[in-house]
Structures are given as structure tokens and as C-alpha cells.
Motif scaffolding. Structure first.
Motif, PDB file in Angstrom:
ATOM      1  N   ASN A 150      -4.540  -0.886   4.946  1.00 42.62           N
ATOM      2  CA  ASN A 150      -4.713  -2.092   5.762  1.00 42.62           C
ATOM      3  C   ASN A 150      -3.468  -2.365   6.604  1.00 42.62           C
ATOM      4  N   ILE A 151      -2.289  -2.202   6.004  1.00 38.97           N
ATOM      5  CA  ILE A 151      -1.042  -2.492   6.715  1.00 38.97           C
ATOM      6  C   ILE A 151      -0.885  -1.592   7.940  1.00 38.97           C
ATOM      7  N   VAL A 152      -1.196  -0.309   7.799  1.00 42.22           N
ATOM      8  CA  VAL A 152      -0.945   0.640   8.895  1.00 42.22           C
ATOM      9  C   VAL A 152      -2.121   0.753   9.862  1.00 42.22           C
ATOM     10  N   LEU A 153      -3.151  -0.070   9.687  1.00 45.41           N
ATOM     11  CA  LEU A 153      -4.342   0.043  10.540  1.00 45.41           C
ATOM     12  C   LEU A 153      -4.017  -0.003  12.035  1.00 45.41           C
ATOM     13  N   PRO A 154      -3.162  -0.935  12.522  1.00 43.43           N
ATOM     14  CA  PRO A 154      -2.848  -0.928  13.963  1.00 43.43           C
ATOM     15  C   PRO A 154      -2.202   0.378  14.414  1.00 43.43           C
ATOM     16  N   LYS A 207       7.410   3.082   7.989  1.00 42.94           N
ATOM     17  CA  LYS A 207       7.275   1.671   8.350  1.00 42.94           C
ATOM     18  C   LYS A 207       6.796   0.852   7.158  1.00 42.94           C
ATOM     19  N   VAL A 208       5.881   1.396   6.369  1.00 45.23           N
ATOM     20  CA  VAL A 208       5.403   0.698   5.161  1.00 45.23           C
ATOM     21  C   VAL A 208       6.538   0.558   4.157  1.00 45.23           C
ATOM     22  N   ARG A 209       7.325   1.634   3.974  1.00 43.15           N
ATOM     23  CA  ARG A 209       8.467   1.575   3.051  1.00 43.15           C
ATOM     24  C   ARG A 209       9.475   0.515   3.483  1.00 43.15           C
ATOM     25  N   ARG A 259      10.266  -6.249   1.861  1.00 40.81           N
ATOM     26  CA  ARG A 259      10.650  -7.525   2.458  1.00 40.81           C
ATOM     27  C   ARG A 259       9.596  -8.600   2.203  1.00 40.81           C
ATOM     28  N   LEU A 260       8.343  -8.168   2.045  1.00 42.31           N
ATOM     29  CA  LEU A 260       7.250  -9.119   1.813  1.00 42.31           C
ATOM     30  C   LEU A 260       6.841  -9.185   0.342  1.00 42.31           C
ATOM     31  N   GLY A 261       7.556  -8.446  -0.507  1.00 43.50           N
ATOM     32  CA  GLY A 261       7.272  -8.504  -1.943  1.00 43.50           C
ATOM     33  C   GLY A 261       5.948  -7.884  -2.344  1.00 43.50           C
ATOM     34  N   ILE A 262       5.495  -6.864  -1.628  1.00 45.60           N
ATOM     35  CA  ILE A 262       4.192  -6.267  -1.933  1.00 45.60           C
ATOM     36  C   ILE A 262       4.292  -4.760  -2.191  1.00 45.60           C
ATOM     37  N   GLU A 263       5.517  -4.277  -2.453  1.00 46.18           N
ATOM     38  CA  GLU A 263       5.676  -2.830  -2.645  1.00 46.18           C
ATOM     39  C   GLU A 263       4.905  -2.308  -3.850  1.00 46.18           C
ATOM     40  N   GLY A 264       4.643  -3.180  -4.846  1.00 45.95           N
ATOM     41  CA  GLY A 264       3.888  -2.746  -6.025  1.00 45.95           C
ATOM     42  C   GLY A 264       2.383  -2.804  -5.862  1.00 45.95           C
ATOM     43  N   LEU A 265       1.915  -3.216  -4.688  1.00 46.12           N
ATOM     44  CA  LEU A 265       0.470  -3.408  -4.463  1.00 46.12           C
ATOM     45  C   LEU A 265      -0.136  -2.345  -3.552  1.00 46.12           C
ATOM     46  N   LEU A 266       0.659  -1.425  -3.045  1.00 43.54           N
ATOM     47  CA  LEU A 266       0.232  -0.568  -1.942  1.00 43.54           C
ATOM     48  C   LEU A 266      -1.023   0.253  -2.237  1.00 43.54           C
ATOM     49  N   ASN A 267      -1.228   0.639  -3.497  1.00 46.65           N
ATOM     50  CA  ASN A 267      -2.391   1.474  -3.827  1.00 46.65           C
ATOM     51  C   ASN A 267      -3.590   0.667  -4.313  1.00 46.65           C
ATOM     52  N   LYS A 268      -3.459  -0.648  -4.349  1.00 45.93           N
ATOM     53  CA  LYS A 268      -4.565  -1.502  -4.805  1.00 45.93           C
ATOM     54  C   LYS A 268      -5.539  -1.787  -3.671  1.00 45.93           C
ATOM     55  N   ARG A 269      -6.807  -2.083  -4.067  1.00 47.17           N
ATOM     56  CA  ARG A 269      -7.789  -2.541  -3.087  1.00 47.17           C
ATOM     57  C   ARG A 269      -7.632  -4.054  -2.916  1.00 47.17           C
ATOM     58  N   ILE A 270      -8.155  -4.581  -1.816  1.00 49.02           N
ATOM     59  CA  ILE A 270      -7.996  -6.003  -1.506  1.00 49.02           C
ATOM     60  C   ILE A 270      -8.625  -6.886  -2.589  1.00 49.02           C
ATOM     61  N   ALA A 271      -9.731  -6.440  -3.185  1.00 48.81           N
ATOM     62  CA  ALA A 271     -10.404  -7.228  -4.224  1.00 48.81           C
ATOM     63  C   ALA A 271      -9.563  -7.359  -5.498  1.00 48.81           C
ATOM     64  N   GLU A 272      -8.544  -6.517  -5.628  1.00 48.87           N
ATOM     65  CA  GLU A 272      -7.719  -6.521  -6.843  1.00 48.87           C
ATOM     66  C   GLU A 272      -6.483  -7.402  -6.729  1.00 48.87           C
ATOM     67  N   ILE A 273      -6.276  -8.050  -5.575  1.00 43.42           N
ATOM     68  CA  ILE A 273      -5.065  -8.860  -5.402  1.00 43.42           C
ATOM     69  C   ILE A 273      -5.452 -10.312  -5.129  1.00 43.42           C
ATOM     70  N   ALA A 325      -1.616  -9.325   5.111  1.00 45.73           N
ATOM     71  CA  ALA A 325      -2.003  -9.609   6.492  1.00 45.73           C
ATOM     72  C   ALA A 325      -0.771  -9.797   7.379  1.00 45.73           C
ATOM     73  N   VAL A 326       0.257 -10.455   6.849  1.00 47.60           N
ATOM     74  CA  VAL A 326       1.509 -10.625   7.602  1.00 47.60           C
ATOM     75  C   VAL A 326       2.170  -9.263   7.832  1.00 47.60           C
ATOM     76  N   ALA A 327       2.159  -8.424   6.799  1.00 54.01           N
ATOM     77  CA  ALA A 327       2.734  -7.083   6.932  1.00 54.01           C
ATOM     78  C   ALA A 327       2.010  -6.289   8.013  1.00 54.01           C
ATOM     79  N   ARG A 328       0.682  -6.359   8.012  1.00 59.54           N
ATOM     80  CA  ARG A 328      -0.106  -5.651   9.037  1.00 59.54           C
ATOM     81  C   ARG A 328       0.232  -6.180  10.435  1.00 59.54           C
ATOM     82  N   ALA A 329       0.412  -7.505  10.528  1.00 62.13           N
ATOM     83  CA  ALA A 329       0.716  -8.112  11.820  1.00 62.13           C
ATOM     84  C   ALA A 329       2.091  -7.711  12.339  1.00 62.13           C
TER      85      ALA A 329
END
Length: 249
Positions: A102-106, A120-122, A127-141, A150-154
Motif C-alpha cells: 500500500n505504501i509504495v502504490l504511487p 523509501k519504505v525503509r 519515522r511513522l512507527g509502522i516498521e513492524g507492520l509491513l507484511n501485515k494486511r490492512i484488516a490485521e491492523i 495512509a500518511v506513509a503512502r502520501a
């Protein structure tokens, strides 16, 4: 950085409705500006015009001196992907993708190299405190975590302007404060230019400046001078006056 000149938007043919009535606004590079006003005042219309999601009836929107509405549809879409970042109330994340995807979609849509996207993801995830979530699906967070994604993607493509439309609308109080603190941090540390539409005075108090829109016109502009608490109280007073509530007591 952003120059809005005599911006008007009229809807309808026979029964016309003037949603915006000639707004002028200048936003400097690195400013964090909130847009507030009563329901139906034109806040979302204003944001949609800046986002090039809608076209103005008349007037100009200039981003770094360039008018995106003079571009063809393909170039407008590219402008949106490369120059603007978006954060919405409903997150607008794709549930079938992982957080990282989701983050790298753009960047994926622009054909960026995988190695560049990974870097860029690394850079942005810690900085956004989500490094431990990268392999999770959206329904799991959680909702708060989803808005951080969403902020990271933006921000992953370092846009000229971040547009946030009621980003705390679906969040509880703690998550709202976390997300607004995060936006303020991006503004202060990354000099991100942010335009935020909100009805929430607490969320607005994280901004440096608030512009108030009523009946399609910009009616008040206030800058934060003291503490966040003092700014919050000033916003409450201004909202009551602009909405006419202070005259009823």
C-alpha cells in the motif's frame, strides 16, 4: 508555494449553486494550514479543486507557479501522483495488499525500481512507527495504524503538498492525537507543506494557521501565537462566532 486566485465553483445548469465565491489564499512553503467552517461551507469543494479532482468554474490554482488545470488528463493524473499526497478519513487503503505494498502504490504506478521502493519504505516506516507492520494486511491492523500507513503512502514520493481531508474522522481520541502529532512532526522535521480540512477544533489546534470558510467565502484567517491550548481555545471562540452560536446565549 500555493497561490489561489479568485477561485469560484458553480454547480448545476438551470438551478445553479455557487459553492465557492472567489477565494484568494496564499500558502507558503512549509506551512501547516487548517481549513474549517460549517457543514456545506465549501471546505471539501475547495480541497477537491486544489487536488485537481474537480475543475474550477473560474479563477486560478498555482502550485509553485504552475497551473495543473492547464494540463491534459494524462498529465493531470501524473501531477496528482508526483506532486500531491492524499490522506482521507476512510484511509482508502487496498485490503488485498500488504502495508508495504500500500505504501509504495504511487511509486508502483510510476514504474519505480523495486530497490528504490524498498529503500523509501525503509526510510519512512520507522519515522511513522509502522516498521513492524509491513507484511501485515490492512484488516490485521488498527484504525490508527491504518491512518499512519495512509500518511506513509502520501509522503513516500515526497510530494510538494500534502492534502488531508478529515484524517481523524474515523479515529478514537488517542489515535487522533497520534495522527495529528505525526502530521505536525512531518511539518516541523521534513518541512512538509500540509493543507488540512477538519471540523475538529482539537485536530485544528495542531496547525500553524487556520482559515475559515463560510457560505463559499474565506471569512477569517488566524495564526497560532501562543501554546496549542491557547490556540485551541481561540479556534473554539472563532468557530462559535462564525457559525453564529455566540449570539444565541
Amino acid at each position: 508555494m500555493l497561490q489561489v486566485e479568485k477561485l469560484r465553483k458553480v454547480y448545476g445548469q438551470n438551478m445553479q449553486y455557487e459553492a465557492l465565491k472567489g477565494i484568494d489564499l496564499t500558502v507558503k512553503d512549509g506551512e501547516f494550514v487548517g481549513i474549517m467552517g460549517p457543514s456545506g461551507s465549501g471546505k471539501s469543494t475547495f480541497l477537491n479543486l486544489i487536488a485537481t479532482i474537480d475543475q474550477p468554474t473560474s479563477g486560478k490554482i498555482l502550485l509553485n507557479g504552475k497551473n495543473p488545470n492547464e494540463l491534459d488528463q494524462e498529465k493531470i493524473a501524473q501531477f496528482r501522483r508526483t506532486q500531491l499526497g492524499f490522506v482521507f478519513q476512510a484511509f482508502n487503503l487496498l485490503p488485498t495488499l500488504t502495508v508495504e505494498e500500500n505504501i509504495v502504490l504511487p511509486l508502483t504506478l510510476d514504474g519505480e525500481k523495486v530497490a528504490v521502493m524498498k529503500k523509501k519504505v525503509r526510510d519512512i516506516a520507522p519515522r511513522l512507527g509502522i516498521e513492524g507492520l509491513l507484511n501485515k494486511r490492512i484488516a490485521e491492523i488498527s484504525g490508527g495504524q491504518a491512518q499512519r500507513v495512509a500518511v506513509a503512502r502520501a509522503m513516500v514520493h515526497q510530494p510538494e503538498l500534502l492534502l488531508a481531508d478529515e484524517p481523524t474522522g474515523n479515529l478514537d481520541t488517542k489515535s487522533s492525537k497520534d495522527v495529528m502529532g505525526l502530521l505536525r512532526q512531518l511539518n516541523e522535521e521534513e518541512q512538509a507543506t500540509i493543507l488540512l480540512v477538519t471540523h475538529d477544533p482539537l485536530a485544528a489546534s495542531y496547525c500553524q494557521r487556520i482559515v475559515f470558510i463560510k457560505d463559499g467565502e474565506l471569512v477569517h484567517d488566524v495564526r497560532r501565537q501562543g501554546t496549542q491550548k491557547e490556540f485551541y481555545e481561540e479556534i473554539l471562540v472563532d468557530l462559535a462566532r462564525i457559525e453564529g452560536v455566540d449570539n444565541e446565549f
